[in-house]
Scaffold this active site. Sequence first.
Site, PDB file in Angstrom:
ATOM      1  N   HIS A  71     -12.874  -3.077   3.908  1.00 58.59           N
ATOM      2  CA  HIS A  71     -11.402  -2.979   4.533  1.00 58.59           C
ATOM      3  C   HIS A  71     -11.654  -3.078   6.149  1.00 58.59           C
ATOM      4  CE1 HIS A  71     -10.311  -1.348   0.504  1.00 58.59           C
ATOM      5  NE2 HIS A  71      -9.631  -2.188   0.654  1.00 58.59           N
ATOM      6  N   GLY A  72     -10.536  -3.528   6.644  1.00 62.28           N
ATOM      7  CA  GLY A  72     -10.646  -3.574   8.234  1.00 62.28           C
ATOM      8  C   GLY A  72     -11.331  -4.764   8.897  1.00 62.28           C
ATOM      9  N   GLY A 109     -10.836  -6.319   0.718  1.00 63.37           N
ATOM     10  CA  GLY A 109     -11.652  -6.287   1.880  1.00 63.37           C
ATOM     11  C   GLY A 109     -12.185  -7.590   2.243  1.00 63.37           C
ATOM     12  N   ALA A 110     -11.355  -8.814   2.160  1.00 61.08           N
ATOM     13  CA  ALA A 110     -11.609 -10.090   2.034  1.00 61.08           C
ATOM     14  C   ALA A 110     -11.225 -10.763   3.286  1.00 61.08           C
ATOM     15  CB  ALA A 110     -11.247 -10.873   0.549  1.00 61.08           C
ATOM     16  N   SER A 111     -10.552 -10.210   4.354  1.00 58.72           N
ATOM     17  CA  SER A 111     -10.211 -10.910   5.288  1.00 58.72           C
ATOM     18  C   SER A 111     -11.340 -11.669   6.157  1.00 58.72           C
ATOM     19  CB  SER A 111      -9.443 -10.261   6.449  1.00 58.72           C
ATOM     20  OG  SER A 111      -8.088  -9.779   6.031  1.00 58.72           O
ATOM     21  N   SER A 137       0.773  -1.175  -0.146  1.00 59.18           N
ATOM     22  CA  SER A 137      -0.045   0.069   0.136  1.00 59.18           C
ATOM     23  C   SER A 137       0.892   1.319   0.172  1.00 59.18           C
ATOM     24  CB  SER A 137      -0.896   0.004   1.122  1.00 59.18           C
ATOM     25  OG  SER A 137       0.018   0.011   2.391  1.00 59.18           O
ATOM     26  N   THR A 185      -5.838  -7.599   6.905  1.00 61.08           N
ATOM     27  CA  THR A 185      -6.256  -7.448   8.349  1.00 61.08           C
ATOM     28  C   THR A 185      -5.971  -8.794   8.919  1.00 61.08           C
ATOM     29  OG1 THR A 185      -8.123  -5.794   7.895  1.00 61.08           O
ATOM     30  CG2 THR A 185      -8.271  -7.321   9.931  1.00 61.08           C
ATOM     31  N   ASP A 225      -0.647  -1.926  -4.108  1.00 59.42           N
ATOM     32  CA  ASP A 225      -2.246  -1.743  -3.710  1.00 59.42           C
ATOM     33  C   ASP A 225      -2.727  -0.276  -3.333  1.00 59.42           C
ATOM     34  OD1 ASP A 225      -4.382  -3.388  -2.742  1.00 59.42           O
ATOM     35  OD2 ASP A 225      -3.796  -3.063  -0.527  1.00 59.42           O
ATOM     36  N   ASP A 276      -6.510   3.012  -7.949  1.00 62.12           N
ATOM     37  CA  ASP A 276      -7.865   3.196  -7.365  1.00 62.12           C
ATOM     38  C   ASP A 276      -8.302   4.503  -7.593  1.00 62.12           C
ATOM     39  OD1 ASP A 276      -9.938   3.076  -5.855  1.00 62.12           O
ATOM     40  OD2 ASP A 276      -9.104   2.630  -3.716  1.00 62.12           O
TER      41      ASP A 276
HETATM   42  O1  G3H Z   1      -6.669  -2.154   1.672  1.00 60.31           O
HETATM   43  C1  G3H Z   1      -5.656  -1.603   2.443  1.00 60.31           C
HETATM   44  C2  G3H Z   1      -4.813  -2.257   3.123  1.00 60.31           C
HETATM   45  O2  G3H Z   1      -5.363  -2.911   4.249  1.00 60.31           O
HETATM   46  C3  G3H Z   1      -3.743  -1.333   3.366  1.00 60.31           C
HETATM   47  O3  G3H Z   1      -3.611  -0.738   4.831  1.00 60.31           O
HETATM   48  O4  G3H Z   1      -2.891   1.617   4.222  1.00 60.31           O
HETATM   49  O5  G3H Z   1      -2.686   0.693   6.498  1.00 60.31           O
HETATM   50  O6  G3H Z   1      -1.257  -0.324   4.641  1.00 60.31           O
HETATM   51  P1  G3H Z   1      -2.399   0.509   4.979  1.00 60.31           P
HETATM   52  P1  13P Z   2      -8.810  -6.692   4.648  1.00 58.85           P
HETATM   53  O1  13P Z   2      -8.850  -5.451   5.370  1.00 58.85           O
HETATM   54  O2  13P Z   2     -10.065  -7.544   4.696  1.00 58.85           O
HETATM   55  O3  13P Z   2      -7.654  -7.498   4.852  1.00 58.85           O
HETATM   56  O4  13P Z   2      -8.656  -6.150   3.218  1.00 58.85           O
HETATM   57  C1  13P Z   2      -7.278  -5.790   2.517  1.00 58.85           C
HETATM   58  C2  13P Z   2      -7.140  -5.351   1.199  1.00 58.85           C
HETATM   59  O5  13P Z   2      -8.281  -5.076   0.416  1.00 58.85           O
HETATM   60  C3  13P Z   2      -6.119  -4.560   0.565  1.00 58.85           C
HETATM   61  O6  13P Z   2      -6.047  -4.002  -0.349  1.00 58.85           O
HETATM   62 ZN    ZN Z   3      -8.231  -2.805  -0.811  1.00 56.49          ZN
END
Ligand code: G3H
Ligand code: 13P
Ligand code: ZN
Length: 315
Positions: A180-181, A217-219, A50, A262, A82, A104
């Site tokens: 996400h999260g 956001g697939a955790s 990211s 996540t 990402d 994005d």
């Molecule tokens: O989709 C987002 C990821 O969880 C990246 O998070 O910006 O804290 O590295 P971050």
């Molecule tokens: P999670 O927060 O569900 O792990 O998603 C991560 C993500 O989409 C990173 O681009």
């Molecule tokens: Zn993402």
Amino acid sequence: MALVNTKEMLKKAYEGNYAIGAFNINNMEIIQGVVNAAKAQNSAVILQVSKSALNFAGPEYLTAMVNAAVETTGIDIALHLDHGPDFETAKRVIDCGFTSVMFDGSHYDYETNIEKTKEVVEYAHSKGVTVEAELGKLAGVEDEVNVSAENATYTDPDQAADFVTRTGVDSLAIAIGTSHGAYKFKGEAKLDFDRLANVTKKLEAAGFKNFPIVLHGASAVDKASVDLCNQYGGKIDGASGIPNDMLRKAASMAVCKINMDTDLRLGLTGAIRKYLFENPSSFDPRGYLGEGRTYLQNLVEGKIKNVLGSTNSMN
Ligand code: G3H
Ligand code: 13P
Ligand code: ZN
């Protein structure tokens, strides 16, 4: 061996009804945990970075460590940006050796998203780099990816086909209910699989057969990791993720890349908390970081084998 882009691995995933895991990386221990798992499962893998991870570690360090991972494991690894926020960031990482980028533009209006995505596609493709874009908005509360639930809008299937036609992207992230999260659903988990099927149908009608879809956001927000955090001094209340059966269903459909960050954060934190609690006199980073790395390897192996289905995708 060299880093690969995502073209071939996502094509194989579509044909084989599985998904490649895209795991967020920030440091050496996370990289090693993930690639050791992929190696043990004989699976291709995507390591993604990211904007905040770029700020934290620097693209040069991350690229060098991921290249070392390719050399030592011999598996197919794509290094992916990402949620790339702009052309400059995409160009910077491509010039540094990344083999795949996401632009994005989901927060822009439709025409601006197309225009900015096309600019990234043109540069990336001239370097053999694959491009993922996003259409529709995910709800989310975490970090730099911050879209309020009120603004969250699911992807329009007709627009998806038009978007892919006009931008030339290699894969598309869509919004069907993930976010996400660690706090994804207040009530019951629900994904709009009809919309996913419809996106695929419209893409096929527009001439894009087997077009790879990406799920952000697939955790799963694994209970074991959350419990570990809470048992050893953490305070993570009300967390919930995407149930594994829903992820498996998505992977059996057009979803070829599934993003997880996540789950790694929770797992690494839980394992380190436990280690430090149980070894109060230890202050050797190799102790707790090593424990975290092993936990991540087991966690990612489980995802590959039981959720993503990409075991033996290197064959
Ligand atoms: O989709 C987002 C990821 O969880 C990246 O998070 O910006 O804290 O590295 P971050
Ligand atoms: P999670 O927060 O569900 O792990 O998603 C991560 C993500 O989409 C990173 O681009
Ligand atoms: Zn993402």
